[in-house]
Design a protein around this motif. Structure first.
Motif, PDB file in Angstrom:
ATOM      1  N   GLY A  79       1.785   3.439  -4.776  1.00  0.00           N
ATOM      2  CA  GLY A  79       1.616   4.801  -5.269  1.00  0.00           C
ATOM      3  C   GLY A  79       2.898   5.392  -5.812  1.00  0.00           C
ATOM      4  O   GLY A  79       2.878   6.348  -6.600  1.00  0.00           O
ATOM      5  N   TRP A  80       4.015   4.823  -5.428  1.00  0.00           N
ATOM      6  CA  TRP A  80       5.328   5.304  -5.877  1.00  0.00           C
ATOM      7  C   TRP A  80       5.724   4.650  -7.196  1.00  0.00           C
ATOM      8  O   TRP A  80       6.217   5.323  -8.108  1.00  0.00           O
ATOM      9  N   VAL A  81       5.508   3.334  -7.334  1.00  0.00           N
ATOM     10  CA  VAL A  81       5.985   2.617  -8.517  1.00  0.00           C
ATOM     11  C   VAL A  81       5.140   2.876  -9.756  1.00  0.00           C
ATOM     12  O   VAL A  81       5.612   2.678 -10.883  1.00  0.00           O
ATOM     13  N   SER A 122       0.827  -1.208   0.000  1.00  0.00           N
ATOM     14  CA  SER A 122       0.000   0.000   0.000  1.00  0.00           C
ATOM     15  C   SER A 122       0.859   1.254   0.000  1.00  0.00           C
ATOM     16  O   SER A 122       0.499   2.267  -0.616  1.00  0.00           O
ATOM     17  N   ALA A 123       2.009   1.176   0.681  1.00  0.00           N
ATOM     18  CA  ALA A 123       2.911   2.328   0.719  1.00  0.00           C
ATOM     19  C   ALA A 123       3.703   2.478  -0.574  1.00  0.00           C
ATOM     20  O   ALA A 123       3.993   3.600  -1.016  1.00  0.00           O
ATOM     21  N   LEU A 124       4.044   1.345  -1.208  1.00  0.00           N
ATOM     22  CA  LEU A 124       4.908   1.382  -2.389  1.00  0.00           C
ATOM     23  C   LEU A 124       4.158   1.604  -3.692  1.00  0.00           C
ATOM     24  O   LEU A 124       4.699   2.194  -4.632  1.00  0.00           O
ATOM     25  N   LEU A 135      10.211   0.908 -12.534  1.00  0.00           N
ATOM     26  CA  LEU A 135       9.801   0.456 -11.207  1.00  0.00           C
ATOM     27  C   LEU A 135       8.572  -0.433 -11.291  1.00  0.00           C
ATOM     28  O   LEU A 135       8.453  -1.430 -10.567  1.00  0.00           O
ATOM     29  N   HIS A 151       4.340   5.501 -11.149  1.00  0.00           N
ATOM     30  CA  HIS A 151       4.729   6.676 -11.923  1.00  0.00           C
ATOM     31  C   HIS A 151       5.979   6.456 -12.773  1.00  0.00           C
ATOM     32  O   HIS A 151       6.375   7.355 -13.520  1.00  0.00           O
TER      33      HIS A 151
END
Length: 260
Positions: free
Chosen positions: A65-67, A61-63, A73, A69
């Motif tokens: 949203g980062w990958v 859940s934390a990662l 990744l 984009h």
């Protein structure tokens, strides 16, 4: 339209409920003395699975949203999902070093479907769409591979004498193994078939419910769920067929048990 937060609010009550439910599940497994073929109790496995799920979902859940984009990744995350699925499936099937062959049935089922979706534009190369769909397909391929591999190898060990008899009659080793293993390995398709046959009558699967909670129309939600079910059947049929072939050729095997 019902909001997801209203259906299942993330609060202390949810945390306490999940903890109590997991403890109760472990207690039932322990009381029933549920264990695998090596007499290893499932109570501990259930507890660890629940705790791992909580930690892993928190991390994802934390990662996620980062990958989403960055394409590199994103692809790295998909490869990580595949690698974990291969390791899990392979080790469920065998303790032999041949466990890594589990990569072949999962890849053979998932890659063509995902490639076709990307080439046709039905799924964009974006994490929001690609990760959940690929994850569902990899998970389905993993489950089918585990069930087919375990059941085929168990059957070959139990009916070893019949394999030897078939060899004595002139059958090739591969063909003799296939005759014994094919019926039980094919049963790995039953969970997916039953889910597809009873969808909408017995259960409303996650994709359908998720689309509705996201504000989609019932028609669109039904179309997405139909796609997921058909794609899963395709992945699982290929995974079972490839797993069966690997077992029949002796590429995916177990260390023989020595009887004193």
């Amino acid at each position: 339209m019902l909001a997801a937060a209203a259906l299942l609010p993330v609060n202390t009550t949810l945390g306490v409920f999940l903890a109590v439910l997991l403890v109760a599940t472990v207690a039932v497994a322990a009381a029933a003395h549920l264990a695998d073929g090596h007499e290893r109790p499932y109570a501990r496995a259930v507890a660890l699975a629940g705790l791992r799920a909580a930690v892993q979902l928190a991390a994802v859940s934390a990662l996620i949203g980062w990958v989403v984009h960055a394409v590199p990744l994103l692809l790295g995350f998909v490869l990580l999902m595949f690698a974990v699925a291969v390791r899990t499936a392979g080790r469920r099937i065998t303790d032999d070093r041949t466990w890594w062959w589990a990569a072949l049935p999962i890849a053979a089922g998932v890659l063509p479907v995902v490639a076709a979706l990307l080439l046709t534009g039905l799924v964009p190369l974006k994490g929001v769409a690609l990760i959940p769909i690929t994850g569902i397909l990899i998970g389905g391929g993993m489950t089918a591979t585990v069930l087919a591999g375990r059941r085929a190898l168990d059957e070959l060990r139990t009916r070893h004498g019949e394999v030897e008899a078939a060899l004595a009659l002139g059958l090739l080793d591969r063909d003799a193994r296939l005759e014994i293993a094919r019926p039980v390995a094919s049963d790995a398709l039953l969970p997916g078939l039953d889910q597809t046959r009873t969808v909408g009558l017995v259960t409303l699967p996650g994709a359908f419910v998720g689309m509705l909670l996201g504000g989609a129309s019932p028609l669109l939600a039904g179309a997405v769920q139909l796609f997921v079910l058909v794609a899963l059947m395709a992945v699982q049929v290929v995974a079972v067929a490839v797993t069966l072939e690997l077992v029949a050729r002796g590429l995916l095997r177990r260390v023989p048990r020595h009887v004193p």
